[in-house]
Enzyme design. Structure first.
Site, PDB file in Angstrom:
ATOM      1  N   CYS A   5     -16.191  50.279 -63.262  1.00 15.87           N
ATOM      2  CA  CYS A   5     -16.506  51.552 -62.593  1.00 15.87           C
ATOM      3  C   CYS A   5     -17.990  51.851 -62.729  1.00 15.87           C
ATOM      4  O   CYS A   5     -18.548  51.784 -63.829  1.00 15.87           O
ATOM      5  CB  CYS A   5     -15.698  52.661 -63.238  1.00 15.87           C
ATOM      6  SG  CYS A   5     -16.182  54.328 -62.748  1.00 15.87           S
ATOM      7  N   GLY A  45      12.570  48.656 -41.297  1.00 17.77           N
ATOM      8  CA  GLY A  45      12.151  47.618 -42.232  1.00 17.77           C
ATOM      9  C   GLY A  45      12.074  48.038 -43.678  1.00 17.77           C
ATOM     10  O   GLY A  45      11.172  47.632 -44.413  1.00 17.77           O
ATOM     11  N   TYR A  84      -3.465  41.536 -56.667  1.00 17.91           N
ATOM     12  CA  TYR A  84      -3.824  42.493 -55.621  1.00 17.91           C
ATOM     13  C   TYR A  84      -4.955  41.973 -54.735  1.00 17.91           C
ATOM     14  O   TYR A  84      -4.946  42.205 -53.527  1.00 17.91           O
ATOM     15  CB  TYR A  84      -4.147  43.868 -56.225  1.00 17.91           C
ATOM     16  CG  TYR A  84      -2.888  44.625 -56.581  1.00 17.91           C
ATOM     17  CD1 TYR A  84      -2.369  44.609 -57.871  1.00 17.91           C
ATOM     18  CD2 TYR A  84      -2.185  45.303 -55.589  1.00 17.91           C
ATOM     19  CE1 TYR A  84      -1.186  45.257 -58.174  1.00 17.91           C
ATOM     20  CE2 TYR A  84      -0.998  45.967 -55.877  1.00 17.91           C
ATOM     21  CZ  TYR A  84      -0.502  45.950 -57.176  1.00 17.91           C
ATOM     22  OH  TYR A  84       0.685  46.584 -57.456  1.00 17.91           O
ATOM     23  N   HIS A 135       2.743  55.236 -50.933  1.00 14.91           N
ATOM     24  CA  HIS A 135       2.488  54.380 -52.102  1.00 14.91           C
ATOM     25  C   HIS A 135       1.048  53.877 -52.142  1.00 14.91           C
ATOM     26  O   HIS A 135       0.753  52.843 -52.763  1.00 14.91           O
ATOM     27  CB  HIS A 135       3.491  53.219 -52.122  1.00 14.91           C
ATOM     28  CG  HIS A 135       4.892  53.684 -52.269  1.00 14.91           C
ATOM     29  ND1 HIS A 135       5.971  52.908 -51.924  1.00 14.91           N
ATOM     30  CD2 HIS A 135       5.408  54.853 -52.704  1.00 14.91           C
ATOM     31  CE1 HIS A 135       7.094  53.598 -52.138  1.00 14.91           C
ATOM     32  NE2 HIS A 135       6.782  54.770 -52.614  1.00 14.91           N
TER      33      HIS A 135
HETATM   34  C1  BV8 Z   1       8.306  57.889 -59.465  1.00 13.96           C
HETATM   35  C2  BV8 Z   1       3.030  50.116 -54.225  1.00 13.96           C
HETATM   36  C3  BV8 Z   1       8.085  59.945 -60.653  1.00 13.96           C
HETATM   37  C4  BV8 Z   1       2.651  49.058 -55.208  1.00 13.96           C
HETATM   38  C5  BV8 Z   1       5.420  50.550 -54.552  1.00 13.96           C
HETATM   39  C6  BV8 Z   1      15.816  57.314 -58.826  1.00 13.96           C
HETATM   40  C7  BV8 Z   1      16.771  56.351 -58.952  1.00 13.96           C
HETATM   41  C8  BV8 Z   1      16.409  55.080 -59.475  1.00 13.96           C
HETATM   42  C9  BV8 Z   1      15.093  54.776 -59.849  1.00 13.96           C
HETATM   43  C10 BV8 Z   1      14.162  55.750 -59.725  1.00 13.96           C
HETATM   44  C11 BV8 Z   1      14.519  57.012 -59.226  1.00 13.96           C
HETATM   45  N1  BV8 Z   1      13.386  57.755 -59.209  1.00 13.96           N
HETATM   46  C12 BV8 Z   1      12.341  57.020 -59.686  1.00 13.96           C
HETATM   47  C13 BV8 Z   1      12.797  55.783 -59.998  1.00 13.96           C
HETATM   48  C14 BV8 Z   1      11.983  54.704 -60.513  1.00 13.96           C
HETATM   49  C15 BV8 Z   1      11.279  53.907 -59.402  1.00 13.96           C
HETATM   50  C16 BV8 Z   1      12.277  53.224 -58.499  1.00 13.96           C
HETATM   51  O1  BV8 Z   1      12.590  53.674 -57.413  1.00 13.96           O
HETATM   52  N2  BV8 Z   1      12.745  52.068 -58.976  1.00 13.96           N
HETATM   53  C17 BV8 Z   1      13.671  51.273 -58.126  1.00 13.96           C
HETATM   54  C18 BV8 Z   1      13.184  49.838 -58.144  1.00 13.96           C
HETATM   55  C19 BV8 Z   1      15.057  51.399 -58.584  1.00 13.96           C
HETATM   56  N3  BV8 Z   1      10.409  54.762 -58.605  1.00 13.96           N
HETATM   57  C20 BV8 Z   1       9.163  54.985 -59.080  1.00 13.96           C
HETATM   58  O2  BV8 Z   1       8.728  54.553 -60.134  1.00 13.96           O
HETATM   59  C21 BV8 Z   1       8.281  55.853 -58.201  1.00 13.96           C
HETATM   60  N4  BV8 Z   1       7.616  56.868 -58.963  1.00 13.96           N
HETATM   61  O3  BV8 Z   1       9.498  58.000 -59.356  1.00 13.96           O
HETATM   62  O4  BV8 Z   1       7.483  58.788 -60.091  1.00 13.96           O
HETATM   63  C22 BV8 Z   1       8.324  59.574 -62.004  1.00 13.96           C
HETATM   64  C23 BV8 Z   1       7.225  59.263 -62.780  1.00 13.96           C
HETATM   65  C24 BV8 Z   1       7.469  58.988 -64.094  1.00 13.96           C
HETATM   66  C25 BV8 Z   1       8.802  58.860 -64.553  1.00 13.96           C
HETATM   67  C26 BV8 Z   1       9.869  59.117 -63.712  1.00 13.96           C
HETATM   68  C27 BV8 Z   1       9.646  59.476 -62.411  1.00 13.96           C
HETATM   69  C28 BV8 Z   1       7.121  55.004 -57.578  1.00 13.96           C
HETATM   70  C29 BV8 Z   1       7.661  54.022 -56.618  1.00 13.96           C
HETATM   71  C30 BV8 Z   1       6.495  53.340 -55.856  1.00 13.96           C
HETATM   72  C31 BV8 Z   1       6.177  51.983 -56.425  1.00 13.96           C
HETATM   73  N5  BV8 Z   1       5.164  51.312 -55.622  1.00 13.96           N
HETATM   74  N6  BV8 Z   1       4.444  49.976 -53.819  1.00 13.96           N
HETATM   75  C32 BV8 Z   1       2.543  47.694 -54.577  1.00 13.96           C
HETATM   76  O5  BV8 Z   1       2.788  47.552 -53.379  1.00 13.96           O
HETATM   77  O6  BV8 Z   1       2.160  46.769 -55.308  1.00 13.96           O
HETATM   78  S1  BV8 Z   1       7.082  50.340 -54.100  1.00 13.96           S
HETATM   79  C33 BV8 Z   1       7.066  48.951 -53.027  1.00 13.96           C
HETATM   80  O7  BV8 Z   1       8.370  48.438 -53.088  1.00 13.96           O
HETATM   81  C34 BV8 Z   1       6.819  49.237 -51.572  1.00 13.96           C
HETATM   82  O8  BV8 Z   1       5.832  50.209 -51.374  1.00 13.96           O
HETATM   83  C35 BV8 Z   1       8.203  49.718 -51.107  1.00 13.96           C
HETATM   84  O9  BV8 Z   1       8.381  51.066 -51.358  1.00 13.96           O
HETATM   85  C36 BV8 Z   1       9.127  48.933 -52.013  1.00 13.96           C
HETATM   86  C37 BV8 Z   1       9.699  47.776 -51.275  1.00 13.96           C
HETATM   87  O10 BV8 Z   1      10.693  48.310 -50.456  1.00 13.96           O
HETATM   88  P1  BV8 Z   1      10.679  48.036 -48.862  1.00 13.96           P
HETATM   89  O11 BV8 Z   1       9.387  48.425 -48.284  1.00 13.96           O
HETATM   90  O12 BV8 Z   1      11.930  48.612 -48.361  1.00 13.96           O
HETATM   91  O13 BV8 Z   1      10.694  46.438 -48.787  1.00 13.96           O
HETATM   92  P2  BV8 Z   1      11.823  45.428 -49.273  1.00 13.96           P
HETATM   93  O14 BV8 Z   1      11.130  44.152 -49.446  1.00 13.96           O
HETATM   94  O15 BV8 Z   1      12.603  46.005 -50.382  1.00 13.96           O
HETATM   95  O16 BV8 Z   1      12.810  45.337 -48.012  1.00 13.96           O
HETATM   96  C38 BV8 Z   1      12.306  44.870 -46.792  1.00 13.96           C
HETATM   97  C39 BV8 Z   1      13.374  45.221 -45.762  1.00 13.96           C
HETATM   98  O17 BV8 Z   1      12.874  44.820 -44.495  1.00 13.96           O
HETATM   99  C40 BV8 Z   1      14.700  44.486 -45.995  1.00 13.96           C
HETATM  100  O18 BV8 Z   1      15.766  45.411 -45.843  1.00 13.96           O
HETATM  101  C41 BV8 Z   1      14.719  43.427 -44.885  1.00 13.96           C
HETATM  102  O19 BV8 Z   1      16.033  43.196 -44.425  1.00 13.96           O
HETATM  103  C42 BV8 Z   1      13.875  44.102 -43.812  1.00 13.96           C
HETATM  104  N7  BV8 Z   1      13.182  43.203 -42.888  1.00 13.96           N
HETATM  105  C43 BV8 Z   1      12.778  41.925 -43.102  1.00 13.96           C
HETATM  106  N8  BV8 Z   1      12.143  41.449 -41.991  1.00 13.96           N
HETATM  107  C44 BV8 Z   1      12.155  42.466 -41.073  1.00 13.96           C
HETATM  108  C45 BV8 Z   1      12.804  43.594 -41.651  1.00 13.96           C
HETATM  109  N9  BV8 Z   1      12.969  44.768 -40.996  1.00 13.96           N
HETATM  110  C46 BV8 Z   1      12.495  44.847 -39.715  1.00 13.96           C
HETATM  111  N10 BV8 Z   1      11.837  43.807 -39.106  1.00 13.96           N
HETATM  112  C47 BV8 Z   1      11.668  42.614 -39.734  1.00 13.96           C
HETATM  113  N11 BV8 Z   1      11.042  41.607 -39.101  1.00 13.96           N
HETATM  114 ZN    ZN Z   2     -14.610  55.427 -64.161  1.00 20.14          ZN
END
Ligand code: BV8
Ligand code: ZN
Length: 255
Positions: free
Chosen positions: A159, A199, A71, A123
């Site tokens: 902390c 994006g 980070y 997030h």
């Molecule tokens: C939760 C911070 C409640 C940290 C992030 C339902 C179904 C399946 C799974 C789940 C579900 N509900 C919950 C889940 C589990 C999980 C999840 O979704 N897993 C996935 C992987 C299947 N979700 C969670 O855990 C969430 N919490 O549900 O809590 C709960 C609690 C307990 C138990 C159960 C439920 C929390 C999710 C948040 C995690 N934290 N970020 C950090 O950054 O280190 S997520 C992180 O990844 C980002 O914030 C973002 O959200 C994600 C990445 O996605 P994108 O931003 O879309 O980026 P990506 O790289 O994937 O794609 C980039 C795109 O840009 C591409 O399409 C590309 O083509 C395009 N691109 C490229 N260049 C360009 C462009 N577009 C335009 N212009 C360009 N130049």
């Molecule tokens: Zn503390």
């Protein structure tokens, strides 16, 4: 940019007729600022890990220094980078519509540095760490961390209130989203008359569910993404190109 003029004209027309726009951005809008997306493989110290594995409370408990180092390396990248034409175009778009709500999955501050107010961070942010034990906000030293290109393990600071370990102020996988941010995002999508997705690969929930809400409510949807996108709904326009090129082109068509 391979977006056809007809597509651009249609999208510009949709935008010109909209009054309340909800925008959801993902890592793609910061790609042209040099910030790797989540699709991009990790490098250096972290190349053997998946981002989704490192971005978890379990990973932090298992190896705090490895995760904190990751980070700090990402915070260095963000502080060294600048908003791009895509971030800036959203500031202009806000001046052209009655109401624009900007929701992001990104943990960088490039929307704010471009001039966008009231950005809803679903997030969290790299710039607001807090104590892992008691939640007390932690103030980081000014300046840009000087991390080696390949990264390094760094013990997280302690902390000042309870002596616990400080963690990044982001939402990790398995953690719930900030309640206020999520409810503001849901409300923005329910109240909008146009949904603009920029994006994002739509793989992470519940953020990806916002697109589904808009589709279920029959809202017109514009998607900006150079990559292959999932099935396109009826009232959905897909502009296949980089946000930093497509967004200014859209604004240019909207005399
Ligand atoms: C939760 C911070 C409640 C940290 C992030 C339902 C179904 C399946 C799974 C789940 C579900 N509900 C919950 C889940 C589990 C999980 C999840 O979704 N897993 C996935 C992987 C299947 N979700 C969670 O855990 C969430 N919490 O549900 O809590 C709960 C609690 C307990 C138990 C159960 C439920 C929390 C999710 C948040 C995690 N934290 N970020 C950090 O950054 O280190 S997520 C992180 O990844 C980002 O914030 C973002 O959200 C994600 C990445 O996605 P994108 O931003 O879309 O980026 P990506 O790289 O994937 O794609 C980039 C795109 O840009 C591409 O399409 C590309 O083509 C395009 N691109 C490229 N260049 C360009 C462009 N577009 C335009 N212009 C360009 N130049
Ligand atoms: Zn503390």
């Amino acid at each position: 940019m391979t977006v056809h003029a007809t597509q651009l004209n249609k999208a510009a027309d949709w935008l010109a007729r909209s009054r309340r726009v909800a925008v959801l951005t993902g890592a793609g809008i910061s790609a042209e600022s040099g910030i790797p997306t989540f699709r991009d493989a990790l490098t250096g110290l972290w190349e053997r890990f998946e981002a989704a594995d490192l971005a978890t409370p379990q990973a932090f408990r298992a190896d705090k220094a490895l995760v904190w180092g990751w980070y700090e390396w990402r915070r260095m990248q963000v502080l060294r980078s600048q908003p791009n034409a895509g971030h800036r175009a959203l500031v202009v778009l806000r001046q052209r519509v009655d109401d624009l709500r900007l929701i992001t999955q990104n943990v960088d501050d490039l929307h704010e540095r471009a001039g966008s107010p009231d950005v809803v961070h679903l997030h969290g942010s790299l710039l607001h760490p807090r104590c892992f034990a008691c939640g007390h906000p932690h103030v980081l030293p000014d300046g840009i961390p000087d991390e080696p290109e390949g990264g390094r393990s760094i013990q997280p600071p302690r902390c000042e209130r309870c002596g616990g370990y400080v963690r990044p102020g982001v939402v990790w996988f398995g953690e719930s989203l900030p309640t206020l941010a999520w409810s503001a995002a849901e409300r923005a999508v329910r109240e909008c008359d146009l949904f603009l997705s920029i994006g994002t690969s739509g793989q992470v929930f519940p953020a990806a569910g916002l697109h589904q809400i808009a589709a279920q409510q029959g809202k017109p949807i514009i998607v900006i993404n150079p990559g292959e996108m999932a099935s396109v709904q009826s009232r959905e326009l897909c502009l296949r190109g980089p946000a930093g090129e497509v967004l200014p082109a859209l604004l240019a068509r909207w005399a």
